[in-house]
Write a protein that holds these residues in place. Structure first.
Motif, PDB file in Angstrom:
ATOM      1  N   VAL A 153       0.838  -1.205   0.000  1.00 37.23           N
ATOM      2  CA  VAL A 153       0.000   0.000   0.000  1.00 37.23           C
ATOM      3  C   VAL A 153       0.871   1.253   0.000  1.00 37.23           C
ATOM      4  O   VAL A 153       0.601   2.210  -0.722  1.00 37.23           O
ATOM      5  CB  VAL A 153      -0.970  -0.004   1.206  1.00 37.23           C
ATOM      6  CG1 VAL A 153      -1.673   1.337   1.355  1.00 37.23           C
ATOM      7  CG2 VAL A 153      -1.987  -1.140   1.071  1.00 37.23           C
ATOM      8  N   SER A 154       1.943   1.239   0.786  1.00 38.54           N
ATOM      9  CA  SER A 154       2.814   2.419   0.854  1.00 38.54           C
ATOM     10  C   SER A 154       3.453   2.747  -0.503  1.00 38.54           C
ATOM     11  O   SER A 154       3.778   3.907  -0.761  1.00 38.54           O
ATOM     12  CB  SER A 154       3.898   2.231   1.913  1.00 38.54           C
ATOM     13  OG  SER A 154       4.670   1.082   1.626  1.00 38.54           O
ATOM     14  N   ASP A 155       3.583   1.746  -1.386  1.00 37.30           N
ATOM     15  CA  ASP A 155       4.157   1.979  -2.718  1.00 37.30           C
ATOM     16  C   ASP A 155       3.233   2.803  -3.609  1.00 37.30           C
ATOM     17  O   ASP A 155       3.685   3.644  -4.368  1.00 37.30           O
ATOM     18  CB  ASP A 155       4.472   0.653  -3.421  1.00 37.30           C
ATOM     19  CG  ASP A 155       5.575  -0.140  -2.738  1.00 37.30           C
ATOM     20  OD1 ASP A 155       6.352   0.459  -1.958  1.00 37.30           O
ATOM     21  OD2 ASP A 155       5.643  -1.359  -2.989  1.00 37.30           O
ATOM     22  N   PHE A 156       1.937   2.520  -3.556  1.00 35.49           N
ATOM     23  CA  PHE A 156       1.009   3.220  -4.455  1.00 35.49           C
ATOM     24  C   PHE A 156       0.146   4.265  -3.753  1.00 35.49           C
ATOM     25  O   PHE A 156      -0.579   5.022  -4.402  1.00 35.49           O
ATOM     26  CB  PHE A 156       0.143   2.235  -5.254  1.00 35.49           C
ATOM     27  CG  PHE A 156      -0.713   1.311  -4.427  1.00 35.49           C
ATOM     28  CD1 PHE A 156      -1.924   1.736  -3.911  1.00 35.49           C
ATOM     29  CD2 PHE A 156      -0.313   0.003  -4.200  1.00 35.49           C
ATOM     30  CE1 PHE A 156      -2.723   0.877  -3.168  1.00 35.49           C
ATOM     31  CE2 PHE A 156      -1.105  -0.864  -3.451  1.00 35.49           C
ATOM     32  CZ  PHE A 156      -2.314  -0.417  -2.937  1.00 35.49           C
ATOM     33  N   TRP A 157       0.224   4.375  -2.418  1.00 37.06           N
ATOM     34  CA  TRP A 157      -0.588   5.332  -1.680  1.00 37.06           C
ATOM     35  C   TRP A 157      -0.443   6.769  -2.186  1.00 37.06           C
ATOM     36  O   TRP A 157      -1.462   7.467  -2.327  1.00 37.06           O
ATOM     37  CB  TRP A 157      -0.305   5.267  -0.182  1.00 37.06           C
ATOM     38  CG  TRP A 157      -0.977   6.379   0.557  1.00 37.06           C
ATOM     39  CD1 TRP A 157      -0.384   7.459   1.143  1.00 37.06           C
ATOM     40  CD2 TRP A 157      -2.384   6.549   0.759  1.00 37.06           C
ATOM     41  NE1 TRP A 157      -1.328   8.286   1.692  1.00 37.06           N
ATOM     42  CE2 TRP A 157      -2.565   7.747   1.476  1.00 37.06           C
ATOM     43  CE3 TRP A 157      -3.506   5.806   0.405  1.00 37.06           C
ATOM     44  CZ2 TRP A 157      -3.823   8.220   1.840  1.00 37.06           C
ATOM     45  CZ3 TRP A 157      -4.762   6.277   0.767  1.00 37.06           C
ATOM     46  CH2 TRP A 157      -4.907   7.466   1.473  1.00 37.06           C
ATOM     47  N   PRO A 158       0.756   7.258  -2.482  1.00 36.04           N
ATOM     48  CA  PRO A 158       0.860   8.645  -2.956  1.00 36.04           C
ATOM     49  C   PRO A 158       0.021   8.916  -4.206  1.00 36.04           C
ATOM     50  O   PRO A 158      -0.587   9.979  -4.330  1.00 36.04           O
ATOM     51  CB  PRO A 158       2.355   8.828  -3.238  1.00 36.04           C
ATOM     52  CG  PRO A 158       3.017   7.844  -2.327  1.00 36.04           C
ATOM     53  CD  PRO A 158       2.091   6.656  -2.306  1.00 36.04           C
ATOM     54  N   ARG A 159      -0.063   7.945  -5.118  1.00 33.79           N
ATOM     55  CA  ARG A 159      -0.879   8.126  -6.329  1.00 33.79           C
ATOM     56  C   ARG A 159      -2.366   8.146  -5.998  1.00 33.79           C
ATOM     57  O   ARG A 159      -3.128   8.920  -6.583  1.00 33.79           O
ATOM     58  CB  ARG A 159      -0.567   7.034  -7.354  1.00 33.79           C
ATOM     59  CG  ARG A 159       0.831   7.208  -7.965  1.00 33.79           C
ATOM     60  CD  ARG A 159       1.112   6.157  -8.992  1.00 33.79           C
ATOM     61  NE  ARG A 159       1.594   4.965  -8.269  1.00 33.79           N
ATOM     62  CZ  ARG A 159       1.691   3.759  -8.768  1.00 33.79           C
ATOM     63  NH1 ARG A 159       1.330   3.522  -9.998  1.00 33.79           N
ATOM     64  NH2 ARG A 159       2.152   2.764  -8.036  1.00 33.79           N
TER      65      ARG A 159
END
Length: 185
Positions: free
Chosen positions: A103-109
């Motif tokens: 989740v932390s990988d794509f959370w910013p998007r």
């Protein structure tokens, strides 16, 4: 930072779908129109939504077999993030963004797409648990249906203790009980 809400319906005994991945129990509830109208008000607050591949494939089966045009009618052009390792078909005109990893990988998007609006976690329950693990689950809204199934997909296959959940509201919409819990860190 947008708030992230898991908003879903469940059976009285805590299943999102029965053992055949069916939601027939949900569509059979009398007075579902009242619950649907409160869901519409929620959907107006959503800036982006996230679902796992199994949930997405179920929606796509519904779109193809039972409710053509359902995607456009329900979700419009809202950005939808689908967590998967596979390439899946997309409905015409939909803003589908396939993501994978933690989740932390794509959370910013996801947060960027939602802006100052809500991120709606559609499901499944394990994905919602991953959002909680990453510190990105703020609220759980559950519409409890007057239906019981013997087995199926659990609401949330994670332990979130009572020390982390605070009841915010409790309402009735037709035959559904709607409970909103704040998730504490």
């Amino acid at each position: 930072m947008p708030i992230t809400i898991f908003h879903t319906a469940t059976t009285l005994n805590g299943f999102l779908a029965d053992e055949n991945d069916s939601l027939d129990w949900l569509f059979a509830v009398p007075g579902a129109d009242e619950a649907e109208s409160s869901f519409g008000a929620f959907l107006e607050t959503v800036g982006a939504f996230v679902m796992g591949a199994a949930t997405y494939e179920w929606v796509m089966r519904m779109e193809a077999a039972e409710r053509p045009g359902m995607w456009a009618e329900t979700y419009g052009a809202l950005p939808c993030f689908v967590v998967t390792h596979r390439t899946l078909a997309t409905p015409t005109g939909a803003d589908i963004r396939f993501v994978q990893g933690a989740v932390s990988d794509f959370w910013p998007r996801v947060a960027d797409a939602a802006g100052d609006r809500v991120v709606w976690l559609v499901g499944g329950g394990d994905l919602v648990g991953q959002f909680d693990d990453a510190g990105h689950l703020d609220e759980i809204r559950v519409s409890i249906a007057p239906a019981v199934v013997p087995s199926g997909k659990p609401l949330l296959p994670r332990r979130i203790g009572p020390d982390r959940l605070r009841l915010e509201t409790l309402d009735r919409a037709g035959q559904f009980v709607e409970a909103t819990y704040r998730v504490l860190r």
